[in-house]
Design a protein around this motif. Structure first.
Motif, short mmCIF file in Angstrom:
data_model
loop_
_atom_site.label_atom_id
_atom_site.label_comp_id
_atom_site.label_asym_id
_atom_site.label_seq_id
_atom_site.Cartn_x
_atom_site.Cartn_y
_atom_site.Cartn_z
N LEU A 6 20.21 57.99 126.45
CA LEU A 6 21.34 57.77 125.56
C LEU A 6 22.16 59.05 125.47
CD1 LEU A 6 22.89 56.11 123.37
CD2 LEU A 6 21.32 57.09 121.69
N VAL A 7 23.44 58.94 125.76
CA VAL A 7 24.38 60.05 125.60
C VAL A 7 25.38 59.62 124.52
CG1 VAL A 7 26.18 61.44 126.71
CG2 VAL A 7 24.12 60.78 127.99
N GLY A 8 25.49 60.45 123.48
CA GLY A 8 26.34 60.09 122.34
C GLY A 8 25.51 59.66 121.16
N SER A 9 24.36 60.30 120.95
CA SER A 9 23.52 59.96 119.80
C SER A 9 24.17 60.43 118.49
CB SER A 9 22.13 60.58 119.94
OG SER A 9 22.21 61.99 120.07
N SER A 10 25.10 61.38 118.59
CA SER A 10 25.94 61.76 117.46
C SER A 10 27.38 61.67 117.93
CB SER A 10 25.63 63.19 117.00
OG SER A 10 25.97 64.13 118.02
N ARG A 11 28.32 61.69 117.01
CA ARG A 11 29.72 61.51 117.38
C ARG A 11 30.20 62.61 118.33
NH1 ARG A 11 33.53 58.15 116.04
NH2 ARG A 11 35.69 58.78 116.30
N GLU A 12 29.77 63.86 118.08
CA GLU A 12 30.21 64.96 118.93
C GLU A 12 29.38 65.06 120.21
OE1 GLU A 12 29.97 65.19 115.67
OE2 GLU A 12 32.10 65.43 115.24
N ALA A 13 28.19 64.48 120.20
CA ALA A 13 27.30 64.50 121.37
C ALA A 13 27.05 65.92 121.85
CB ALA A 13 27.88 63.65 122.50
N GLN A 14 26.82 66.83 120.92
CA GLN A 14 26.57 68.23 121.29
C GLN A 14 25.27 68.34 122.09
OE1 GLN A 14 26.74 70.42 117.59
NE2 GLN A 14 28.98 70.52 117.64
N GLY A 15 25.34 69.05 123.19
CA GLY A 15 24.18 69.21 124.06
C GLY A 15 23.92 68.03 124.96
N GLU A 16 24.75 66.99 124.87
CA GLU A 16 24.57 65.78 125.68
C GLU A 16 25.74 65.64 126.65
OE1 GLU A 16 22.27 63.44 122.03
OE2 GLU A 16 24.10 62.59 122.87
N TYR A 17 25.45 65.25 127.88
CA TYR A 17 26.54 65.13 128.86
C TYR A 17 26.09 64.29 130.05
CZ TYR A 17 23.86 68.82 131.24
OH TYR A 17 22.87 69.54 131.83
N ILE A 18 27.07 63.89 130.83
CA ILE A 18 26.87 63.28 132.14
C ILE A 18 27.81 64.03 133.09
CG2 ILE A 18 27.02 61.21 133.57
CD1 ILE A 18 26.94 59.56 130.96
N LYS A 19 27.28 64.53 134.19
CA LYS A 19 28.17 65.15 135.17
C LYS A 19 27.69 64.85 136.58
CE LYS A 19 26.14 69.82 134.98
NZ LYS A 19 26.46 71.25 134.69
#
Length: 309
Positions: free
Chosen positions: A291-304
């Motif tokens: 899951l990416v986007g567990s919080s609104r800002e998604a800090q520390g989460e990404y897809i690249k």
């Protein structure tokens, strides 16, 4: 009730709907605007959470299905349901549209010339409730996956012809700063430029958002297992622009990546290899996903993308 709709309560709180359908009679959403005097004011995530905690705790909700703390409004508490399709029709027939509304009308006219059907379009964001200002962007909604990808082609064609403009460095910098994502500026722009879901009309930025009306599904619950980083190959990206976005991956234990933040919508194509940082979840059926986007800002989460076509 669909994602990108807005709902307004009697306290003049406006929430953006984040999920189709209901959970326990509640609409899953997030507080976006509050009334100050006669004007709507956009609120940041921390401000929204604090306001609800202090004054409106009835709109705070723990979703057992998603294992996440969200905002939610019972259907009985909905005072006005703001719908993107209806609002677009109202703006298109307005006698004295303002500057941003004129740009929206001009954009719709260009899209219709390319073959768009206005009935497939709506407008969300500040324009949905008349909260726009001179610097506002245009958030256009396209209903239907096939229609959405047609509109990406229209954007590509119109920018190639010079009737729309690609984002310049200033616009890209503003977009990057607003997203506050865990990619470098160069990485962010590289991923975004190939999506053709945003451009400029008369120097005003607009975005395309896909809404696919889904059939009701069996309710599956998820439990978070902690933060992980993985690398995998994308085997199916047909739902990459959905809400939430979904990427089927080839990985020894994890079946898919699901993304609730627009930053990483459409981030990868079938056959590309990606690196994903997010929350590992296990479903009630025993399947594992990222899951990416567990919080609104998604800090520390990404897809690249780490290996592209």
């Amino acid at each position: 009730m669909l994602a990108k709709d807005f709902i307004q309560t009697k306290e003049d709180l406006v929430f953006a709907v984040v999920e189709q359908g209901l959970e326990n009679g509640k609409v899953l959403c997030f507080l976006r605007y509050i009334k100050q005097g006669i004007s709507w004011v956009k609120v940041a995530t921390d401000q929204a959470n604090q306001l609800l905690q202090e004054d409106y705790p009835q709109y705070l909700y723990f979703s057992a299905v998603k294992s996440a703390r969200l905002h939610a409004v019972s259907t009985a508490d909905i005072y006005i349901h703001h719908q993107p399709r209806r609002q677009l029709q109202l703006i298109l027939t307005k006698q004295n549209p303002d500057a941003i509304e004129r740009d929206l009308i001009a954009l719709c006219q260009l899209l219709v010339q390319q073959g768009s059907q206005i009935t497939n379009l709506g407008v969300t964001g500040s324009l949905l409730i008349g909260a726009q200002n001179a610097k506002s962007d245009i958030d256009l909604v396209v209903y239907g996956r096939k229609q959405f990808h047609q509109h990406r082609d229209y954007i590509r064609e119109l920018t190639a012809e010079g009737r729309l403009q690609q984002l310049d460095d200033t616009a890209w910098q503003e977009s990057y700063q607003r997203r506050m994502c865990d990619l470098s500026y160069a990485e962010y722009v590289w991923h975004e430029q190939r999506k053709y879901n945003k451009a400029l009309i008369k120097q005003r930025k607009f975005d395309l958002n896909l809404i696919e009306v889904a059939a009701p599904q069996i309710e599956i619950t998820y439990q978070k297992q902690g933060e992980v980083v993985i690398q995998a190959k994308v085997t199916d990206a047909q739902y990459a622009y959905d809400y939430p976005a979904k990427f089927i991956i080839d990985h020894p234990t994890i079946n898919e990546v699901v993304c609730y933040t627009a930053t990483y919508t459409g981030q990868a194509e079938q056959g590309e290899s990606i690196e994903v940082s997010g929350q590992l979840e296990i479903s009630s059926t025993g399947q594992m996903r990222m899951l990416v986007g567990s919080s609104r800002e998604a800090q520390g989460e990404y897809i690249k993308v780490i290996s592209h076509l």
